[in-house]
Design a protein around this motif. Sequence first.
Motif, PDB file in Angstrom:
ATOM      1  N   ARG A  36       0.824  -1.207   0.000  1.00 34.33           N
ATOM      2  CA  ARG A  36       0.000   0.000   0.000  1.00 34.33           C
ATOM      3  C   ARG A  36       0.858   1.256   0.000  1.00 34.33           C
ATOM      4  O   ARG A  36       2.003   1.259   0.459  1.00 34.33           O
ATOM      5  CB  ARG A  36      -0.929  -0.020   1.201  1.00 34.33           C
ATOM      6  CG  ARG A  36      -1.856  -1.223   1.148  1.00 34.33           C
ATOM      7  CD  ARG A  36      -3.227  -0.912   1.661  1.00 34.33           C
ATOM      8  NE  ARG A  36      -4.122  -2.021   1.370  1.00 34.33           N
ATOM      9  CZ  ARG A  36      -4.798  -2.673   2.292  1.00 34.33           C
ATOM     10  NH1 ARG A  36      -4.705  -2.318   3.563  1.00 34.33           N
ATOM     11  NH2 ARG A  36      -5.599  -3.653   1.939  1.00 34.33           N
ATOM     12  N   LEU A  37       0.257   2.309  -0.490  1.00 35.84           N
ATOM     13  CA  LEU A  37       0.920   3.608  -0.551  1.00 35.84           C
ATOM     14  C   LEU A  37       1.401   4.034   0.830  1.00 35.84           C
ATOM     15  O   LEU A  37       2.496   4.581   0.974  1.00 35.84           O
ATOM     16  CB  LEU A  37      -0.049   4.651  -1.129  1.00 35.84           C
ATOM     17  CG  LEU A  37       0.521   6.024  -1.405  1.00 35.84           C
ATOM     18  CD1 LEU A  37       1.554   5.957  -2.521  1.00 35.84           C
ATOM     19  CD2 LEU A  37      -0.590   6.986  -1.776  1.00 35.84           C
ATOM     20  N   THR A  38       0.626   3.749   1.855  1.00 39.28           N
ATOM     21  CA  THR A  38       1.018   4.116   3.219  1.00 39.28           C
ATOM     22  C   THR A  38       2.319   3.426   3.636  1.00 39.28           C
ATOM     23  O   THR A  38       3.155   4.031   4.299  1.00 39.28           O
ATOM     24  CB  THR A  38      -0.089   3.780   4.224  1.00 39.28           C
ATOM     25  OG1 THR A  38      -0.480   2.413   4.059  1.00 39.28           O
ATOM     26  CG2 THR A  38      -1.306   4.674   4.035  1.00 39.28           C
ATOM     27  N   ARG A  39       2.485   2.168   3.234  1.00 39.85           N
ATOM     28  CA  ARG A  39       3.726   1.442   3.571  1.00 39.85           C
ATOM     29  C   ARG A  39       4.911   2.015   2.802  1.00 39.85           C
ATOM     30  O   ARG A  39       6.007   2.152   3.354  1.00 39.85           O
ATOM     31  CB  ARG A  39       3.574  -0.057   3.280  1.00 39.85           C
ATOM     32  CG  ARG A  39       4.791  -0.858   3.676  1.00 39.85           C
ATOM     33  CD  ARG A  39       4.972  -0.851   5.207  1.00 39.85           C
ATOM     34  NE  ARG A  39       6.213  -1.508   5.556  1.00 39.85           N
ATOM     35  CZ  ARG A  39       7.198  -0.918   6.231  1.00 39.85           C
ATOM     36  NH1 ARG A  39       7.073   0.324   6.645  1.00 39.85           N
ATOM     37  NH2 ARG A  39       8.293  -1.566   6.502  1.00 39.85           N
ATOM     38  N   LEU A  40       4.711   2.358   1.534  1.00 38.86           N
ATOM     39  CA  LEU A  40       5.788   2.973   0.757  1.00 38.86           C
ATOM     40  C   LEU A  40       6.209   4.302   1.385  1.00 38.86           C
ATOM     41  O   LEU A  40       7.400   4.600   1.488  1.00 38.86           O
ATOM     42  CB  LEU A  40       5.346   3.188  -0.693  1.00 38.86           C
ATOM     43  CG  LEU A  40       5.149   1.938  -1.541  1.00 38.86           C
ATOM     44  CD1 LEU A  40       4.535   2.310  -2.883  1.00 38.86           C
ATOM     45  CD2 LEU A  40       6.452   1.189  -1.728  1.00 38.86           C
ATOM     46  N   ALA A  41       5.233   5.077   1.823  1.00 39.39           N
ATOM     47  CA  ALA A  41       5.532   6.369   2.463  1.00 39.39           C
ATOM     48  C   ALA A  41       6.299   6.157   3.759  1.00 39.39           C
ATOM     49  O   ALA A  41       7.221   6.924   4.071  1.00 39.39           O
ATOM     50  CB  ALA A  41       4.247   7.144   2.709  1.00 39.39           C
ATOM     51  N   GLN A  42       5.950   5.125   4.519  1.00 38.53           N
ATOM     52  CA  GLN A  42       6.688   4.801   5.750  1.00 38.53           C
ATOM     53  C   GLN A  42       8.138   4.473   5.436  1.00 38.53           C
ATOM     54  O   GLN A  42       9.045   4.940   6.114  1.00 38.53           O
ATOM     55  CB  GLN A  42       6.069   3.593   6.463  1.00 38.53           C
ATOM     56  CG  GLN A  42       4.860   3.880   7.265  1.00 38.53           C
ATOM     57  CD  GLN A  42       4.346   2.582   7.905  1.00 38.53           C
ATOM     58  OE1 GLN A  42       4.521   1.480   7.358  1.00 38.53           O
ATOM     59  NE2 GLN A  42       3.695   2.714   9.043  1.00 38.53           N
TER      60      GLN A  42
END
Length: 87
Positions: A36-42
């Motif tokens: 997910r995009l949230t994991r990439l951002a993390q």
Amino acid sequence: MNQSILFPDLQEWDQKLQEIHFPVQVQGANIECRVRLTRLAQLEGRGIIDEEDALKVFDAYRFDIEDEIEMLIELESFDEQGRLVLK
């Protein structure tokens, strides 16, 4: 690296779901993986701008993502559709 787990160099961005889909082959069986995009951002420590940015971040952290997927495989942490998802 586990030799019975193979990660082909294939990935695609899903704009609607805001995630990258990629396959993993486990003992000959293909399993869909999603990050997910949230994991990439993390992983990157900042917001992701667009598809191109998401794919660049995925590529930069590919080995870390593959390690996390291998852990999910070992823990048999599949979702209800049999996929592996990094959130």
